[in-house]
Every structure is written in structure tokens, then in C-alpha cells.
Motif scaffolding. Sequence first.
Motif, mmCIF file in Angstrom:
data_model
loop_
_atom_site.group_PDB
_atom_site.id
_atom_site.type_symbol
_atom_site.label_atom_id
_atom_site.label_comp_id
_atom_site.label_asym_id
_atom_site.label_seq_id
_atom_site.Cartn_x
_atom_site.Cartn_y
_atom_site.Cartn_z
ATOM 1 N N ILE A 34 0.839 -1.202 0.000
ATOM 2 C CA ILE A 34 0.000 0.000 0.000
ATOM 3 C C ILE A 34 0.878 1.258 0.000
ATOM 4 N N ALA A 35 1.973 1.216 0.750
ATOM 5 C CA ALA A 35 2.890 2.366 0.805
ATOM 6 C C ALA A 35 3.456 2.664 -0.584
ATOM 7 N N GLN A 36 3.862 1.625 -1.303
ATOM 8 C CA GLN A 36 4.388 1.815 -2.653
ATOM 9 C C GLN A 36 3.332 2.436 -3.572
ATOM 10 N N LYS A 37 2.120 1.966 -3.437
ATOM 11 C CA LYS A 37 1.029 2.495 -4.253
ATOM 12 C C LYS A 37 0.792 3.973 -3.951
ATOM 13 N N ASP A 48 0.895 12.641 -1.416
ATOM 14 C CA ASP A 48 1.063 12.619 0.034
ATOM 15 C C ASP A 48 2.542 12.598 0.393
ATOM 16 N N SER A 49 2.896 13.364 1.399
ATOM 17 C CA SER A 49 4.288 13.341 1.856
ATOM 18 C C SER A 49 4.591 11.985 2.486
ATOM 19 N N ILE A 50 5.845 11.661 2.604
ATOM 20 C CA ILE A 50 6.249 10.398 3.207
ATOM 21 C C ILE A 50 5.806 10.346 4.667
ATOM 22 N N GLN A 51 5.834 11.495 5.324
ATOM 23 C CA GLN A 51 5.364 11.580 6.713
ATOM 24 C C GLN A 51 3.882 11.227 6.800
ATOM 25 N N VAL A 52 3.087 11.758 5.885
ATOM 26 C CA VAL A 52 1.640 11.495 5.873
ATOM 27 C C VAL A 52 1.361 10.025 5.598
ATOM 28 N N PHE A 110 2.483 3.597 11.151
ATOM 29 C CA PHE A 110 3.822 3.223 11.604
ATOM 30 C C PHE A 110 4.150 4.044 12.853
ATOM 31 N N TYR A 111 5.115 3.576 13.630
ATOM 32 C CA TYR A 111 5.441 4.231 14.894
ATOM 33 C C TYR A 111 5.846 5.679 14.653
ATOM 34 N N ASP A 112 6.727 5.890 13.665
ATOM 35 C CA ASP A 112 7.110 7.233 13.256
ATOM 36 C C ASP A 112 7.733 7.156 11.867
ATOM 37 N N LEU A 113 8.206 8.284 11.369
ATOM 38 C CA LEU A 113 8.779 8.330 10.018
ATOM 39 C C LEU A 113 10.010 7.444 9.898
ATOM 40 N N ASN A 114 10.850 7.439 10.924
ATOM 41 C CA ASN A 114 12.059 6.624 10.886
ATOM 42 C C ASN A 114 11.726 5.129 10.829
ATOM 43 N N ASP A 115 10.718 4.739 11.594
ATOM 44 C CA ASP A 115 10.290 3.339 11.596
ATOM 45 C C ASP A 115 9.794 2.942 10.201
ATOM 46 N N PHE A 116 8.980 3.811 9.586
ATOM 47 C CA PHE A 116 8.469 3.545 8.241
ATOM 48 C C PHE A 116 9.615 3.442 7.226
ATOM 49 N N SER A 117 10.519 4.401 7.260
ATOM 50 C CA SER A 117 11.630 4.422 6.300
ATOM 51 C C SER A 117 12.524 3.192 6.446
ATOM 52 N N LYS A 118 12.769 2.815 7.690
ATOM 53 C CA LYS A 118 13.615 1.653 7.962
ATOM 54 C C LYS A 118 12.977 0.378 7.428
ATOM 55 N N GLN A 119 11.673 0.196 7.713
ATOM 56 C CA GLN A 119 10.988 -1.014 7.250
ATOM 57 C C GLN A 119 10.834 -1.028 5.729
ATOM 58 N N PHE A 120 10.590 0.156 5.162
ATOM 59 C CA PHE A 120 10.442 0.252 3.701
ATOM 60 C C PHE A 120 11.744 -0.131 3.004
ATOM 61 N N LEU A 161 11.843 7.916 -0.210
ATOM 62 C CA LEU A 161 12.148 9.093 -1.015
ATOM 63 C C LEU A 161 12.792 8.700 -2.331
ATOM 64 N N MET A 162 13.761 7.790 -2.274
ATOM 65 C CA MET A 162 14.436 7.335 -3.489
ATOM 66 C C MET A 162 13.467 6.573 -4.397
ATOM 67 N N TYR A 163 12.572 5.809 -3.780
ATOM 68 C CA TYR A 163 11.565 5.064 -4.553
ATOM 69 C C TYR A 163 10.702 6.031 -5.347
ATOM 70 N N ARG A 164 10.226 7.079 -4.694
ATOM 71 C CA ARG A 164 9.382 8.065 -5.380
ATOM 72 C C ARG A 164 10.167 8.793 -6.463
ATOM 73 N N LYS A 165 11.416 9.141 -6.200
ATOM 74 C CA LYS A 165 12.233 9.820 -7.209
ATOM 75 C C LYS A 165 12.455 8.931 -8.421
ATOM 76 N N ASN A 166 12.693 7.648 -8.178
ATOM 77 C CA ASN A 166 12.901 6.713 -9.290
ATOM 78 C C ASN A 166 11.652 6.586 -10.153
ATOM 79 N N ILE A 167 10.492 6.561 -9.512
ATOM 80 C CA ILE A 167 9.231 6.468 -10.251
ATOM 81 C C ILE A 167 9.044 7.707 -11.109
ATOM 82 N N CYS A 168 9.302 8.883 -10.524
ATOM 83 C CA CYS A 168 9.154 10.134 -11.265
ATOM 84 C C CYS A 168 10.131 10.204 -12.430
ATOM 85 N N ARG A 169 11.350 9.684 -12.214
ATOM 86 C CA ARG A 169 12.363 9.696 -13.255
ATOM 87 C C ARG A 169 11.945 8.832 -14.443
#
Length: 252
Positions: free
Chosen positions: A200-203, A210-214, A221-231, A240-248
Motif C-alpha cells: 500500500i505504501a508503494q502504491k 502525500d508526503s512520506i510523513q503522511v 507506523f510508529y514514526d517516520l524513521n520506523d516507516f523508512s527503515k521497514q520500507f 524518497l528514493m523510490y518516489r524519485k525513481n518512479i518520477c524519473r
Amino acid sequence: MDDLFYTQYLDHLKSYVHQRPEKKAIILLGYIQRDFLRYYRRGDLVDGFEFIKENIERNTELVKHLTVNQITSQMHSFVDDLAHEGIQNHVEIYPFLELQQKYHDLLKDKPVKDYLKWVQKVIYDFSLLMRIDNLSFSSRLEPTLDIIYYINTNIYHKITVKNVLIHANQYCNPAKAQRDFKYEMNMSISEFISAKKMSIAQKLLRNTDDSIQVIAEKLKFYDLNDFSKQFKKKVGISPLMYRKNICRKEDK
């Protein structure tokens, strides 16, 4: 096919014969669509469409009494029937819900003028989903399916294995359900929850602004760091890199 069809008995039903033409036409479409589900469940889609086509052509004069709005309403109902069949018999239910909503939105802007053309398109799109991850019901699978549906329904809430097993306890032995789930899905309940949230996050990263925080907050997720780590652990790169790659890729 040896099944008895509702459609073939319509002319013998007094409650049908004595109805006004437009009411008879609505009933006819409902019965045709109900009979088609027998083909749909078996994957006999070509024969199923021919069944619909033959019945419509045989009753052309009757169907002419329907307004565009009435035919469109029947198409909404047909979409719901096909979506329901997929949801009942598949592990992955979101594609069916998305396609269902897509057609409901489309039908609001484009009322049905050519019934058979719409039917053919709707059947084709839902048939593509029906071929993926098809699961028939059995006593062995029911607890697993129930757990999957519970997780899918609560994907935007905080879900723990404990929550899932409390839910499962209403219907079956939770310890056995947990063992059966791992056997059926080749992953634990915890791993499945994580996989679904990451999917769902990838979608959301691909299809929303939506921002990554949102997104982290939406998926509880517990917080942004927890989400980023698990992602990153799951996908291999940061959100962030995933979204940039998609846009690219879209810019190329």
C-alpha cells in the motif's frame, strides 16, 4: 452445462408475464446477469458472453423499452456482482474493489447506450483479475481467508498479530489458525501484515502527492524513521528514493 437457468423459465412465471414491458426488461437483464455468473465462476467467459448476447438479441423489442438510466443502473449491479465473486474467492481483494469503483465512477460520466459493448468490456477486465491468486473455499482455507480479509479491512489501522488472533478466536482455534496461515501463505501473519502495508505504501508513493510523513501516519507506523527503515528493508531503497525513481521513469 447441465445447470438449470433462471432465464429460460421467465416466460412461464405469471409474476413476470403480467408485468409492464419496462419492468419485464429490467427483470430479464437481472436474470441474464445472474445466469452469467455460472459461466464466470467456471472461467467460460466466451460462452458466457454468447449466452448474454443471444438472450438480449432474442428480446430486442423488450429491451428497447428501457431508458439509458435504467440500463446504466443494471450495469452498476453487474459490476457489483462480478466484484463480489472475485472478493469472495481471492486472497487479493483490493484490485477487485478498485476496478469496481473505477466502473462506478465511469458509469456516472458515461451512461450505457450499448449494453453488449459495455458487458463485454466489464467481463474482460474482471476476468483478468479472476485468473490471479484464485482460491476456492474449503474448511482448511476458511481461517486463512478470514485472517486475510481482516488484515485487508484494517490495513490503515494499527494491526498486531495479537489483534488478528483475537479476531480469529471468534471462529476457530487461534493457534491452529496461525499454523495453517503460515502453511498456506508461506509466511507468518506478521510478515503478511508487513508485506501488505509496504504494498500500500508503494502504491501511495506512486499515485498520490502525500508526503512520506503522511503516508507513514496513514499506515500507522510508529514514526517516520520506523516507516523508512521497514520500507528500505523490504524494497531495498528509501521511500524518497523510490518516489524519485518512479518520477524519473515517468519523465523519460
